[in-house]
Scaffold this active site. Structure first.
Site, short mmCIF file in Angstrom:
data_model
loop_
_atom_site.label_atom_id
_atom_site.label_comp_id
_atom_site.label_asym_id
_atom_site.label_seq_id
_atom_site.Cartn_x
_atom_site.Cartn_y
_atom_site.Cartn_z
N SER A 81 -1.62 -20.28 -20.53
CA SER A 81 -1.45 -20.72 -19.13
C SER A 81 -2.02 -19.68 -18.18
O SER A 81 -1.97 -18.47 -18.46
CB SER A 81 0.05 -20.88 -18.87
OG SER A 81 0.28 -20.98 -17.49
N TYR B 193 8.73 -17.19 -19.44
CA TYR B 193 7.79 -18.20 -19.93
C TYR B 193 6.37 -17.61 -20.01
O TYR B 193 5.70 -17.71 -21.04
CB TYR B 193 7.81 -19.43 -19.01
CG TYR B 193 6.60 -20.31 -19.15
CD1 TYR B 193 6.40 -21.07 -20.30
CD2 TYR B 193 5.63 -20.36 -18.14
CE1 TYR B 193 5.26 -21.86 -20.42
CE2 TYR B 193 4.50 -21.15 -18.26
CZ TYR B 193 4.32 -21.90 -19.41
OH TYR B 193 3.20 -22.67 -19.54
N LYS C 29 3.68 -16.48 -23.29
CA LYS C 29 2.27 -16.88 -23.44
C LYS C 29 1.38 -15.67 -23.71
O LYS C 29 0.52 -15.71 -24.60
CB LYS C 29 1.79 -17.62 -22.18
CG LYS C 29 2.42 -18.99 -21.98
CD LYS C 29 1.94 -19.98 -23.05
CE LYS C 29 2.56 -21.35 -22.92
NZ LYS C 29 2.29 -22.24 -24.04
#
Ligand code: UD1
Length: 343
Positions: free
Chosen positions: A124, A148, A152
């Site tokens: 992302s 989050y 990644k």
């Protein structure tokens, strides 16, 4: 080519699955259905007019992975499975590190044992964090500001090390900007479980009368109209980027990262205006305080993908809004199983 796609029932996964089937890949979908359902998979079969195997399961389940790799023998893995809510990751970081990071390690371990050497990972743009300069290119420093985003970048590092440890391994991390839109058939699209947090699903809720007003977070950003600007990308462009990534991995080893965006940022008010035009609806909104951790502008430099993957986004913001809206109109009937065709 035999492709294992984890998270293949999800929003991006299901659109990517159609692309894989369209080019003749043999596909196995592994998905735990924690944020998706088999409805999307059935719809994919209708659109693609092809079948594929689906297994409900978790990437942390070593025995299941061994069974899949022994029998199906994937030549490449598209790894899209993972939790993706920023807010949830702040409240429950361990479930994010457990599912996203441990699941990826488990997957790579089983891939290594079964001599599967190629993986495309769904990363992302959130890995960049606050912009040191714009647009973000792939050399921009990474500094994600929530769990989050950290999962990644951790997974990217793990995959990079996996490639360094074996010269035969090759991998790509695709750093998605803001995926929106739906398949042009209106048979699949985004169907978030629970309350959505992202802008487009909320705009849709207002347009559909399920919500009174959109809350626009902040009006004093340094952008054309003071509202936040993002690089929205049609999910079909995103899906085709995966095919380009597979093509690249056939001829290249090592680890590479690529932005997947359009290179253009539009503001919230601009997006609302286009959405209103193509849908013929009115989006009521009110300005509220900025959301903690939000950036004024996030926009990609897509040149690297253009050069090496020979991939370029082709859909317009109008396409994104129109396809989102058409899916919204068709969605209730599909979910209830009343129709299996476009309106
Ligand atoms: C968010 C995540 C990002 C994730 C991405 C996935 C945060 C802080 N960031 O990015 O990590 O990778 O989704 O698509 O959650 N907005 C409103 N009102 C709303 C919702 C959003 O004004 O109710 C605004 C936001 O301030 C932003 C824009 O709309 O300017 C887009 O928001 P969103 O769809 O949540 O995406 P990102 O913030 O870019």
């Amino acid at each position: 080519m035999r492709v294992l796609i984890t998270g293949g029932a999800g929003y991006i996964g299901s659109h990517t699955l159609i692309e894989l089937l369209a080019v003749g890949c043999e596909v196995l979908v592994l998905d735990d259905l924690s944020n998706s359902s088999t409805v999307a998979l059935n719809q994919v079969k209708l659109i693609a007019e092809r079948d594929f195997e689906f297994i409900k399961g978790d990437t942390r389940d070593a025995n299941l992975l061994v069974e899949i790799f022994s029998r199906f023998k994937p030549e490449i893995v598209l790894h899209l499975a993972g939790f993706k809510s920023v807010a949830e990751s702040v409240d429950n970081p361990l479930s994010y590190y457990g599912n996203n990071v441990s699941g990826s390690v488990q997957l790579l371990e089983v891939m290594s044992k079964h001599k599967c050497t190629k993986i495309v990972f769904s990363s992302s743009a959130t890995v960049y964090g606050a912009a040191k300069y714009l647009p973000y290119d792939e050399d921009h420093p990474t500094n994600p500001i929530n769990p989050y985003g950290r999962t990644k970048i951790m997974i990217e590092s793990i995959i990079s090390d996996w490639c360094k440890a074996n010269v035969n391994n090759s991998a790509i991390a695709l750093r998605y900007f803001n995926p929106v839109g739906a398949h042009s058939s209106s048979l699949i699209g985004e169907n978030p479980c629970g309350t959505p947090n992202n802008l487009m699903p909320l705009i849709v809720q207002v347009a559909a009368g399920e919500k009174d007003k959109l809350k626009v977070f902040g009006k004093n950003y340094n952008t054309r109209d003071g509202t936040g600007a993002r690089d929205y990308i049609h999910v079909l462009d995103l899906a085709s980027a995966h095919l380009s990534a597979i093509g690249y991995l056939k001829n290249n080893v090592g680890f590479s990262v690529f932005n997947v965006g359009t290179g253009r940022a539009i503001t919230i008010l601009e997006l609302i205006e286009v959405f209103e035009l193509v849908s013929g609806t009115k989006i009521e909104y009110e300005f509220v305080a900025e959301r903690h951790g939000d950036l004024a502008i996030a926009v990609s430099d897509p040149k690297k993908a253009e050069k090496f993957l020979r991939w370029k986004a082709k859909y317009t913001v109008e396409d994104m809004c129109r396809d989102t809206w058409n899916w919204q109109i068709n969605k209730p009937k599909i979910i209830k199983g009343l129709v299996s065709t476009a309106p």
